[in-house]
Design an enzyme around this catalytic site. Structure first.
Site, mmCIF file in Angstrom:
data_model
loop_
_atom_site.group_PDB
_atom_site.id
_atom_site.type_symbol
_atom_site.label_atom_id
_atom_site.label_comp_id
_atom_site.label_asym_id
_atom_site.label_seq_id
_atom_site.Cartn_x
_atom_site.Cartn_y
_atom_site.Cartn_z
ATOM 1 N N HIS A 1 0.854 -1.188 0.000
ATOM 2 C CA HIS A 1 0.000 0.000 0.000
ATOM 3 C C HIS A 1 0.885 1.231 0.000
ATOM 4 C CE1 HIS A 1 -1.525 3.345 2.605
ATOM 5 N NE2 HIS A 1 -2.488 3.312 1.703
ATOM 6 N N TYR B 1 0.503 9.213 -1.430
ATOM 7 C CA TYR B 1 1.163 10.495 -1.169
ATOM 8 C C TYR B 1 0.204 11.600 -1.574
ATOM 9 C CZ TYR B 1 5.178 7.732 -0.116
ATOM 10 O OH TYR B 1 5.992 6.821 0.485
#
Length: 359
Positions: free
Chosen positions: A199, A202
């Site tokens: 996973h 950002y």
């Protein structure tokens, strides 16, 4: 008791993950932080803003999306009276970064799979913003992989703003605060139970509050992280993954890796089970105490480190033989993955909306 399939002769032997990630195997060189309670402060994200806006109470916080036939050059608004959306703005450069990261990650995933391709959906909103959703499913290597980018404009409910960025003047209640948010988010599930789930996300966030808005000063911050969740632990994989994360952090500040690794360990913790979701990585949020240009470069470096941190592990594990018992254990661990998202993330969403049933 489950036993792991024998690894190739070039790999270190696997350590069977117990039902809980509460203790790391002693052979792993990277020291995992002792279990701590999850961070108490309220988290805030693009997704929670969207969840907050899903209430049926007018006015809508974020406009309904429209499907598009082609990708635009940018999802930023065309504005004449502001430099926020100019090509040289942080907004524009962050959007460029996440779209390039999406292309890079998707190309690498397709190359490893050797046949399956991503299905792409493009969407936009009338007042500006939009996104690109890509999903690959039932490939030779990947059971399901999603890599999505979004650029969102909306209005933040006052209570949500105060939870995200409380001000010194707690007696002043702000009105609705316009915001901008952009991010990339991905979850990658391989078929082989010896290959870990990954996973990463950002994101960049700005408020557009006028300078004289009471109780709501203009703000910006970065957030995100990369973490992996194996069903079976291999010392080589753990060392490799964390060494890449550390190298990315050390280019900017040698305090980043220990700080953000601990934050990741604390955040991805299933409190009612007393166990972690996976074996960590890095995680940070509300990051704005450093130079903005430096943090943009840092987020870019972290996004660019995803492929070198992860793909070599997949290459090592993709063809390892496994049994139905191994596959069953993988599904148990994926259940924990979903459980964390439902219990930890949606718990915060429920606190921020008037109609929980609208989620």
């Amino acid at each position: 008791m489950l036993t792991a399939a024998p690894p190739s002769s070039s790999s270190s032997p696997p350590t069977l993950v117990p039902f809980s990630y509460s203790r790391a195997p002693p052979s792993i060189a990277f020291a995992f932080s002792p279990l701590l309670s999850t961070t108490k402060r309220t988290k805030f994200s693009i997704h929670r803003l969207q969840a907050s806006s899903s209430s049926s109470s007018p006015p809508p916080m974020i406009e309904k999306e429209t499907m598009e036939a082609e990708k635009p050059a940018t999802f930023l608004r065309e504005t004449d009276d502001s430099t926020s959306d100019s090509p040289n703005s942080v907004r524009a450069r962050f959007e460029k970064m996440i779209r390039e990261a999406q292309d890079t990650v998707c190309s690498a995933i397709e190359a490893v799979d050797g046949g399956a391709q991503f299905r792409e959906d493009v969407w936009s909103r009338p007042g500006g913003g939009g996104g690109i959703s890509r999903v690959l499913q039932d490939g030779a290597v990947w059971e399901k992989a999603g890599v999505n980018v979004s650029v969102v404009y909306g209005v933040m409910p006052p209570d949500a703003y105060r939870a995200a960025k409380p001000t010194d003047n707690g007696n002043v209640k702000p009105g609705p605060v316009p915001f901008f948010a952009a991010g990339i988010s991905s979850v990658l599930h391989p078929k082989n139970p010896f290959a870990p789930t990954l996973h990463f996300n950002y994101r960049y966030f700005e408020t557009d509050a006028p300078k004289d808005t009471p109780g709501a000063p203009r703000q910006w911050w970065f957030g995100g992280g990369t973490d992996f969740t194996p069903a079976y632990i291999f010392e080589d994989d753990v060392k490799h993954f964390h060494s890449v994360q550390k190298a990315a952090c050390d280019k900017f500040n040698t305090d980043f890796y220990p700080q953000f690794k601990k934050w990741c360990d604390d955040y991805f913790y299933i409190k009612h089970r007393g166990e972690r979701r996976g074996l960590g990585g890095i995680f940070f949020d509300d990051l704005n105490m450093y130079d903005q240009e430096m943090l943009l470069s840092f987020a870019t470096e972290c996004a660019n480190s995803v492929i070198p941190a992860y793909i070599p592990i997949i290459e090592r594990r993709r063809d390892m033989p496994f049994t139905e018992k191994h596959k069953a254990w993988q599904q148990v661990r994926r259940g924990r993955y979903v459980e964390f998202n439902l219990v930890s993330c949606c718990d915060q969403c429920l606190k921020k909306i008037d109609k929980p049933e609208s989620i």
